[in-house]
Design a protein around this motif. Sequence first.
Motif, short mmCIF file in Angstrom:
data_model
loop_
_atom_site.label_atom_id
_atom_site.label_comp_id
_atom_site.label_asym_id
_atom_site.label_seq_id
_atom_site.Cartn_x
_atom_site.Cartn_y
_atom_site.Cartn_z
N GLY A 206 0.84 -1.19 0.00
CA GLY A 206 0.00 0.00 0.00
C GLY A 206 0.88 1.24 0.00
N LEU A 284 -3.81 4.58 -0.77
CA LEU A 284 -4.64 4.48 0.43
C LEU A 284 -5.18 5.86 0.80
CD1 LEU A 284 -2.35 2.12 2.53
CD2 LEU A 284 -4.55 1.52 1.51
N HIS A 344 -5.75 3.64 9.54
CA HIS A 344 -6.30 2.53 10.35
C HIS A 344 -7.81 2.41 10.23
CE1 HIS A 344 -2.78 1.02 12.43
NE2 HIS A 344 -2.39 2.25 12.70
N ASP A 345 -8.47 3.36 9.57
CA ASP A 345 -9.93 3.38 9.53
C ASP A 345 -10.40 3.22 8.08
OD1 ASP A 345 -12.64 3.85 9.78
OD2 ASP A 345 -12.39 5.53 11.19
N GLU A 346 -10.55 1.97 7.65
CA GLU A 346 -10.93 1.71 6.27
C GLU A 346 -12.33 2.24 5.95
OE1 GLU A 346 -11.21 -2.04 3.09
OE2 GLU A 346 -10.50 -2.36 5.15
N ASP A 347 -13.24 2.14 6.90
CA ASP A 347 -14.60 2.63 6.66
C ASP A 347 -14.60 4.14 6.41
OD1 ASP A 347 -15.69 0.13 6.91
OD2 ASP A 347 -16.27 0.38 9.01
N ARG A 349 -12.10 5.93 5.27
CA ARG A 349 -11.48 6.18 3.97
C ARG A 349 -12.49 5.95 2.85
NH1 ARG A 349 -7.33 2.79 5.68
NH2 ARG A 349 -7.63 1.44 3.85
N ARG A 350 -13.27 4.89 2.99
CA ARG A 350 -14.28 4.59 1.95
C ARG A 350 -15.34 5.70 1.88
NH1 ARG A 350 -15.79 0.11 3.92
NH2 ARG A 350 -14.18 -1.17 2.92
#
Length: 381
Positions: A206, A284, A344-347, A349-350
Amino acid sequence: MTPGRPPRVLVDATSVPADRGGVGRYVDGLLGALGQQSPGRVELAVVSQRSDAERYRRMLPGAEVIPGPAAIVHRPARLAWEQTGLPLLAQQVGADVLHSPFYTCPLRVGCPVTVTVHDATFFTEPEHYDNTKRTFFRSAIKTSLRRAARVIVPSKATRDELIRLLDADPTKIDVSYHGVDHLAFHAPAEDEKARVRARLGLGDSGYVAFLGAKEPRKNVPNLIRGWARAVADWPRPPALVIAGGQGHDDDIDRAVAEVPPHLRLLRPGYLRYADLPGFLGGALVACYPSFGEGFGLPILEAMACGTPVLTTPRLSLPEVGGDAVAYTTETPERIAEDLADLLHDEDRRRTLAKAGFDRAKEFTWESSAEVHVTTWNRVAS
């Protein structure tokens, strides 16, 4: 101007650099949109570098495109020609308005002049420019504000700073947000991302992306230090890829020397234009912790590629990013903290990626061209 005839506007595109950086994106985007919507409202003539003439002829089949002298590829010669050859050319093509898209304009010309002033950071952030550049652009901006019939700026923040710092006449300033080419900057397919990763040698790592000039105002050294702190303890830390022109920030090399050996930092220089969606859209996070911008085209382009953006709330950047980007400050400590939280927070980012992609649709070169055409008709009449 003959009654009933649309104004003839000469656009000076000779300041467009070969690398198509910020001013190149602006001029190309504006002229492309004018070619689609201006017939009947303005008659266009464009003077350009010889290497760009054929490009603009294809883009503007209804316009007169004039190649400038060969010598103006060199900046001192171009600035001298701007004061002597450009006014003569304006007279020869029968221009009712001359548009200068990059701060400077001729002092004496036989028609009204409009000028784009891209930012006021030469006054708000003077410590981030060397003395020669700061002195030149400060003088150019003051001259353009005094001599131009109207001034076009890319944000309300830039307008407000020119009024606050230079007592500019607010009735002579028009705000025209930049657009983004939604065909060129789009949410990339997986094969576009894979192609860029292969070219950069990233494998399956990434990465955090930065795209822009390496100028002190862009705050790249603190981005490097913040990223290194944010990912130092990751078992598979994401790389940092700093793409774009080389610039003149010596502190970047010092920051690079501080990066721990287990972290990977890439500086590929200019990327191919066709690779930019894959580069930005495959990241990312696109991180742009600038000290201040007149507009903030790199964050808009990243948003258009469906990438979550981390930037600063300085000058115009909130006008572009709104609630669709994450914000940090300019210090490496805060960049590290806010970047780590986002990584650390994929949600989140989405969510930001979707919000940024939707917001980017609001910024079009067609809207920018509409403001320019209105300004030129106002000046010509």
